[in-house]
Design an enzyme around this catalytic site. Structure first.
Site, PDB file in Angstrom:
ATOM      1  CG  HIS A 134     -84.127  18.005  -3.674  1.00 61.07           C
ATOM      2  ND1 HIS A 134     -83.193  18.657  -4.445  1.00 61.07           N
ATOM      3  CD2 HIS A 134     -83.716  16.702  -3.624  1.00 61.07           C
ATOM      4  CE1 HIS A 134     -82.268  17.799  -4.850  1.00 61.07           C
ATOM      5  NE2 HIS A 134     -82.574  16.602  -4.375  1.00 61.07           N
ATOM      6  CG  ASN A 182     -83.202  22.123  -5.679  1.00 65.73           C
ATOM      7  OD1 ASN A 182     -83.006  20.920  -5.539  1.00 65.73           O
ATOM      8  ND2 ASN A 182     -83.530  22.908  -4.677  1.00 65.73           N
ATOM      9  NE  ARG A 228     -82.614  14.855  -7.515  1.00 70.23           N
ATOM     10  CZ  ARG A 228     -82.122  15.905  -8.157  1.00 70.23           C
ATOM     11  NH1 ARG A 228     -82.838  16.499  -9.097  1.00 70.23           N
ATOM     12  NH2 ARG A 228     -80.927  16.362  -7.876  1.00 70.23           N
ATOM     13  CG  HIS A 239     -80.975   7.696  -6.674  1.00 70.72           C
ATOM     14  ND1 HIS A 239     -79.704   7.856  -6.150  1.00 70.72           N
ATOM     15  CD2 HIS A 239     -81.591   8.888  -6.497  1.00 70.72           C
ATOM     16  CE1 HIS A 239     -79.573   9.094  -5.678  1.00 70.72           C
ATOM     17  NE2 HIS A 239     -80.705   9.729  -5.871  1.00 70.72           N
TER      18      HIS A 239
END
Length: 329
Positions: A69, A97, A65, A195
């Site tokens: 990001h 975040n 992740r 996910h």
């Protein structure tokens, strides 16, 4: 129709320039970039990731992740790793975040070992790209070659995290968000499969349980049994910001296609997960991925490599940070 030799020559030159330009863009990042300058770079990162996962299985999802990001804000240049200062709120402390990204200590560990072995050579941005690959592989995915040669950025602004797609996005908003980064709708569906591992704070989806679209009721697209289970874990009256649930109901620590099977059973946790069934093309891809474990893993690897090229700094731009949390003085 005849084309003159002069025009043919001009066309040939244009084609060669285009080919050379494409090759130069592609060659800025290279597989085996550290082969001569820091031979054990990728092994050192992999060992740090393995150690991190052994201490906390959730770190793998955090690192995948974090790379995503990083790439979606200013490109894949390690800005997500920079700490805030007294005069600047950095990306990691933005609402998108803060308290949700994990694995910074794994990057720190890898960086310290790399600096001890090859000082000033391996960028933090590349460490993160390697770590995301290793996290996927070590949780049941597959390994893949990561082109490297990224350099580190020197700016990190919390305000710029608005480029990150929130869990409330619908399929059209997701498609547009990924398109801005040069990623296709199919690659969006493929990368959403990240996910399959990890957890979510209740606050990221609680409106689906208690106030969907301002109706004071639950999202009708949620499986009723699943919704009841989520309500037990995320009570409406709770003020605890640390309550979490697994993203994947079946195998939350294994990179597999159960994420897509959950969506087909109306057990997608986020609006941005379940919305993939609302569009004919994306629903077809969800179905296809759910039936093809190895096919999805290969597509995920290819999409991660493509995402890892977004707005990279190479050559003499940026820097090689000595400490991933601060820019060089």
């Amino acid at each position: 129709m005849m084309i003159s030799s002069k025009k043919l020559t001009q066309l040939s030159v244009i084609c060669w320039v285009a080919v050379l330009f494409f090759q130069s863009v592609q060659s800025q990042l290279q597989v085996g970039f550290y082969r001569n300058s820091c031979r054990r770079a990728e092994l050192i990162v992999r060992n740090a990731v393995r150690d991190g996962i052994n201490k906390d299985r959730g770190v793998a999802a955090g690192l995948v992740r974090m790379h995503f990001h990083d790439c979606f804000v200013r490109g894949c240049e390690g800005s997500v790793l920079l700490d805030s200062t007294s005069s600047n709120a950095a990306e990691k402390d933005s609402p998108a975040n803060n308290n949700s990204l994990r694995g910074y200590e794994v990057v720190d560990d890898a960086k310290a070992k790399l600096e001890a072995e090859c000082r000033g050579v391996v960028s933090c941005a590349d460490i993160l790209a390697f770590a995301a690959r290793d996290s996927f592989d070590l949780t049941g995915g597959i390994s893949y070659d990561v082109p490297a040669g990224r350099r580190d950025g020197t700016v990190s602004l919390a305000a710029e995290t608005s480029d990150l797609p929130p869990p409330t996005f619908n399929v059209d908003q997701l498609t547009q968000s990924f398109a801005k980064k040069g990623l296709s709708q199919e690659e969006m569906v493929t990368l959403s499969g990240g996910h399959t591992i990890g957890r979510s704070h209740c606050t990221s989806f609680s409106t689906r349980l208690y106030n969907f679209n301002g109706t004071n009721s639950q999202d009708p697209s949620l499986d009723a049994t699943y919704a009841a289970s989520l309500k037990q874990k995320c009570p409406q009256a709770s003020t605890d910001p640390n309550l979490v649930v697994p993203m994947d109901t079946i195998t939350p620590t294994i990179s597999d296609v159960n994420y897509y099977r959950d969506i087909l059973a109306n057990r997608g946790l986020f609006t941005s997960d379940q919305t993939l069934l609302s569009n004919t093309a994306t629903a077809s891809q969800v179905n296809s991925n759910s039936r093809s474990p190895l096919g999805w893993k290969r597509k995920f690897a290819a999409a991660m490599v493509k995402m890892g090229r977004v707005e990279v700094l190479t050559g003499n731009t940026g820097e090689i940070r000595a400490n991933c949390r601060v820019i060089n003085s």
